[in-house]
Write a protein that holds these residues in place. Structure first.
Motif, PDB file in Angstrom:
ATOM      1  N   THR A 168       0.657  -1.160  -0.033  1.00  0.00           N
ATOM      2  CA  THR A 168       0.012  -0.056   0.142  1.00  0.00           C
ATOM      3  C   THR A 168       0.874   1.034   0.081  1.00  0.00           C
ATOM      4  O   THR A 168       2.001   1.169   0.424  1.00  0.00           O
ATOM      5  CB  THR A 168      -0.931   0.017   1.324  1.00  0.00           C
ATOM      6  OG1 THR A 168      -1.734   0.987   1.132  1.00  0.00           O
ATOM      7  CG2 THR A 168      -0.166   0.267   2.517  1.00  0.00           C
ATOM      8  N   ASN A 169       0.404   2.399  -0.467  1.00  0.00           N
ATOM      9  CA  ASN A 169       0.992   3.669  -0.407  1.00  0.00           C
ATOM     10  C   ASN A 169       0.247   4.513  -0.561  1.00  0.00           C
ATOM     11  O   ASN A 169      -1.001   4.609  -1.186  1.00  0.00           O
ATOM     12  CB  ASN A 169       2.226   3.731  -1.622  1.00  0.00           C
ATOM     13  CG  ASN A 169       2.863   4.798  -1.585  1.00  0.00           C
ATOM     14  OD1 ASN A 169       3.307   5.328  -0.496  1.00  0.00           O
ATOM     15  ND2 ASN A 169       3.295   5.356  -2.613  1.00  0.00           N
ATOM     16  N   GLY A 170       0.349   5.569   0.402  1.00  0.00           N
ATOM     17  CA  GLY A 170      -0.833   6.626   0.432  1.00  0.00           C
ATOM     18  C   GLY A 170      -0.145   7.770   1.211  1.00  0.00           C
ATOM     19  O   GLY A 170       0.714   7.799   1.872  1.00  0.00           O
ATOM     20  N   SER A 171      -1.379   8.248   1.981  1.00  0.00           N
ATOM     21  CA  SER A 171      -1.273   9.368   2.875  1.00  0.00           C
ATOM     22  C   SER A 171      -0.582   8.913   4.152  1.00  0.00           C
ATOM     23  O   SER A 171       0.139   9.665   5.042  1.00  0.00           O
ATOM     24  CB  SER A 171      -2.283  10.406   3.239  1.00  0.00           C
ATOM     25  OG  SER A 171      -3.314   9.439   3.687  1.00  0.00           O
ATOM     26  N   ALA A 172      -0.961   7.691   4.360  1.00  0.00           N
ATOM     27  CA  ALA A 172      -0.243   6.954   5.862  1.00  0.00           C
ATOM     28  C   ALA A 172       1.110   6.550   5.638  1.00  0.00           C
ATOM     29  O   ALA A 172       1.546   6.057   6.388  1.00  0.00           O
ATOM     30  CB  ALA A 172      -1.250   5.966   6.293  1.00  0.00           C
TER      31      ALA A 172
ATOM     32  N   ASP B 146       5.301   2.565 -10.093  1.00  0.00           N
ATOM     33  CA  ASP B 146       4.279   3.340  -9.699  1.00  0.00           C
ATOM     34  C   ASP B 146       3.013   3.153 -10.633  1.00  0.00           C
ATOM     35  O   ASP B 146       3.007   3.614 -11.490  1.00  0.00           O
ATOM     36  CB  ASP B 146       4.959   4.813  -9.527  1.00  0.00           C
ATOM     37  CG  ASP B 146       5.792   4.963  -8.770  1.00  0.00           C
ATOM     38  OD1 ASP B 146       6.050   4.189  -7.665  1.00  0.00           O
ATOM     39  OD2 ASP B 146       6.844   6.037  -8.986  1.00  0.00           O
ATOM     40  N   LEU B 147       1.850   2.877  -9.715  1.00  0.00           N
ATOM     41  CA  LEU B 147       0.664   2.578 -10.307  1.00  0.00           C
ATOM     42  C   LEU B 147      -0.212   4.116 -10.437  1.00  0.00           C
ATOM     43  O   LEU B 147       0.023   4.812  -9.375  1.00  0.00           O
ATOM     44  CB  LEU B 147      -0.135   1.439  -9.775  1.00  0.00           C
ATOM     45  CG  LEU B 147       0.449   0.200  -9.686  1.00  0.00           C
ATOM     46  CD1 LEU B 147      -0.211  -0.676  -9.081  1.00  0.00           C
ATOM     47  CD2 LEU B 147       0.778  -0.183 -11.297  1.00  0.00           C
ATOM     48  N   PRO B 148      -1.114   4.197 -11.196  1.00  0.00           N
ATOM     49  CA  PRO B 148      -1.833   5.527 -11.162  1.00  0.00           C
ATOM     50  C   PRO B 148      -2.716   5.656  -9.936  1.00  0.00           C
ATOM     51  O   PRO B 148      -2.849   6.856  -9.462  1.00  0.00           O
ATOM     52  CB  PRO B 148      -2.848   5.093 -12.358  1.00  0.00           C
ATOM     53  CG  PRO B 148      -2.286   4.306 -13.363  1.00  0.00           C
ATOM     54  CD  PRO B 148      -1.338   3.449 -12.365  1.00  0.00           C
ATOM     55  N   SER B 149      -3.013   4.623  -9.197  1.00  0.00           N
ATOM     56  CA  SER B 149      -3.754   4.807  -7.949  1.00  0.00           C
ATOM     57  C   SER B 149      -2.652   5.301  -6.868  1.00  0.00           C
ATOM     58  O   SER B 149      -3.379   5.589  -5.831  1.00  0.00           O
ATOM     59  CB  SER B 149      -4.257   3.109  -7.373  1.00  0.00           C
ATOM     60  OG  SER B 149      -2.953   2.373  -7.101  1.00  0.00           O
TER      61      SER B 149
ATOM     62  N   GLN C 156       2.340   0.753  -5.282  1.00  0.00           N
ATOM     63  CA  GLN C 156       3.251   0.167  -6.118  1.00  0.00           C
ATOM     64  C   GLN C 156       3.413  -1.230  -6.465  1.00  0.00           C
ATOM     65  O   GLN C 156       2.666  -1.955  -5.656  1.00  0.00           O
ATOM     66  CB  GLN C 156       4.713   0.633  -5.366  1.00  0.00           C
ATOM     67  CG  GLN C 156       5.077   2.198  -5.249  1.00  0.00           C
ATOM     68  CD  GLN C 156       6.245   2.480  -4.691  1.00  0.00           C
ATOM     69  OE1 GLN C 156       6.439   1.818  -3.490  1.00  0.00           O
ATOM     70  NE2 GLN C 156       7.104   3.024  -5.213  1.00  0.00           N
ATOM     71  N   ALA C 157       3.472  -1.633  -7.687  1.00  0.00           N
ATOM     72  CA  ALA C 157       3.445  -3.046  -7.971  1.00  0.00           C
ATOM     73  C   ALA C 157       4.900  -3.727  -8.187  1.00  0.00           C
ATOM     74  O   ALA C 157       5.804  -2.815  -8.545  1.00  0.00           O
ATOM     75  CB  ALA C 157       2.658  -3.125  -9.184  1.00  0.00           C
ATOM     76  N   LEU C 158       5.032  -4.768  -7.916  1.00  0.00           N
ATOM     77  CA  LEU C 158       6.219  -5.808  -8.008  1.00  0.00           C
ATOM     78  C   LEU C 158       6.497  -5.694  -9.425  1.00  0.00           C
ATOM     79  O   LEU C 158       5.909  -6.158 -10.315  1.00  0.00           O
ATOM     80  CB  LEU C 158       6.197  -6.894  -7.223  1.00  0.00           C
ATOM     81  CG  LEU C 158       7.505  -7.748  -7.455  1.00  0.00           C
ATOM     82  CD1 LEU C 158       8.719  -7.211  -6.649  1.00  0.00           C
ATOM     83  CD2 LEU C 158       7.206  -9.130  -6.657  1.00  0.00           C
ATOM     84  N   ALA C 159       7.772  -5.230  -9.933  1.00  0.00           N
ATOM     85  CA  ALA C 159       8.076  -5.025 -11.500  1.00  0.00           C
ATOM     86  C   ALA C 159       7.783  -6.536 -12.275  1.00  0.00           C
ATOM     87  O   ALA C 159       7.322  -6.590 -13.180  1.00  0.00           O
ATOM     88  CB  ALA C 159       9.238  -4.554 -11.687  1.00  0.00           C
TER      89      ALA C 159
END
Length: 170
Positions: free
Chosen positions: A26-30, A104-107, A110-113
């Motif tokens: 997950t990646n975001g404000s937190a 880096d995904l638009p959302s 992050q996805a494992l390459a």
């Protein structure tokens, strides 16, 4: 009434169930978060939805809930060390992420390459059942590759698919 099933008996029986090994990010404000999970499955295809289970005692729980999004990355046998890192062998998130290449995904996730498949999800519901949160995510994007085989967990050890269905080895 039969005697209740013991925790040990249940865990031993579940060890006999083969499951894919996944790093959930997950990646975001937190901030960034991640953990290794085998408890993942589809829920429905209209809309595309899956669920993943996370131990409620995990320090990552609040990060996933606040970010309200996650990405399930299905691993290959080459990712066995990475699975260990995200399972807690590396405590800090920066060193976990430094062990692999990410997209880096638009959302914002992050996805494992080089994952077999990555499911980018928006958290639409969650339930606390016993010791685990069940996160239900609507799939908003999928990245997948045509080659490779999934890393599996079976009988408390890693296994991987060698070829077509019906063949697997440890």
């Amino acid at each position: 009434m039969p005697d209740p099933v013991s925790r040990t008996h249940f865990r031993d029986a579940m060890a006999r169930v083969c499951a894919s090994v996944n790093v959930v990010t997950t990646n975001g404000s937190a901030g960034r978060g991640g953990f290794t999970a085998t408890a993942m499955c589809s829920v429905t295809d209209e809309p595309p939805t899956l669920l993943v289970c996370m131990n409620s005692r995990s320090a990552q729980t609040g990060v996933f809930i606040e970010n309200a999004r996650f990405c399930v990355n299905v691993l290959t046998p080459d990712h066995q060390d990475l699975a260990g890192y995200f399972a807690g062998q590396r405590a800090d998130m920066d060193s976990r992420y430094a062990a692999a290449d990410w997209i880096d995904l638009p959302s914002g996730n992050q996805a494992l390459a080089d994952a077999i498949v990555s499911f980018d999800c928006h958290l639409i519901d969650r339930h606390l059942v016993g010791s685990h949160h069940i996160f239900i995510g609507e799939v908003v994007d999928i990245r997948s590759r045509k080659d490779g085989h999934a890393l599996l967990y079976f009988d408390r050890g890693y296994a991987h698919v060698l070829g077509q269905a019906g063949s697997f080895g440890g």
